[in-house]
Design an enzyme around this catalytic site. Sequence first.
Site, PDB file in Angstrom:
ATOM      1  CD  GLU A   1      53.691  31.454  17.706  1.00  0.00           C
ATOM      2  OE1 GLU A   1      53.051  31.351  16.641  1.00  0.00           O
ATOM      3  OE2 GLU A   1      53.289  32.131  18.669  1.00  0.00           O
TER       4      GLU A   1
ATOM      5  CB  THR B   1      51.261  28.543  11.831  1.00  0.00           C
ATOM      6  OG1 THR B   1      51.705  29.873  12.082  1.00  0.00           O
ATOM      7  CG2 THR B   1      50.181  28.619  10.756  1.00  0.00           C
TER       8      THR B   1
ATOM      9  CE  LYS C   1      47.540  33.138  17.382  1.00  0.00           C
ATOM     10  NZ  LYS C   1      48.367  32.300  16.493  1.00  0.00           N
TER      11      LYS C   1
END
Length: 210
Positions: free
Chosen positions: A40, A69, A128
């Site tokens: 990521e 993000t 998450k």
Amino acid sequence: MDLRAALAAHRLVAIVRGSDPEAALRTVLTLAEEGVELIEVSLSGQDALSVIERAGAQLGPDRPLGAGTVLTADDARAAHRAGARFAVTPALGEAVGAAQALGLPVLAGVMTPTDILAARSLGAAALKIFPAAQAGGPAYLKALRGPFPHEPFVPVGGVDEAAARAYLAAGATAVGVGSPLVGDAADGGSLTALRDRARAFLTVAQEAMP
């Protein structure tokens, strides 16, 4: 891509956030060379979209890169244009639906049982737990798995090698690891040290395979 299956298969997501785009690109490519399958690139890093685009061009379509993000619908659209294959959010918001509308599965940030139910209703591929260390660590994951035994949890935040082992033993589908794995490589630090850390975390992931 089937993000949930990929998380279960590989058990590790590397999180790259760098102040130097060239170093961040080298970091992504080095992690891939070492066998880290899920990477990521955080949009909070410098020129992150360019890093995703350039890394994707070199790695090819069989090595899916994610954008992290992802906060807004605009972020989701930009990540999709750059070639990201999945999106990671720190919380629930408009980015979750926007990413899914573009065909990007979402690893959605949650903290509480209420968040988990909301993420489920939004169709998130996986959850998450963030920030995992501050939420209570492996003990918190174990508590969440009581009412939610089948949810694909991915703890992120403060996950070092010992914590990764503990989370995976407690039933995490995978762990997301940033600075304990990447260190300063994405800011221009040693790639040799990065390779050593990658091998250590891959060993932890391999040991957790069923």
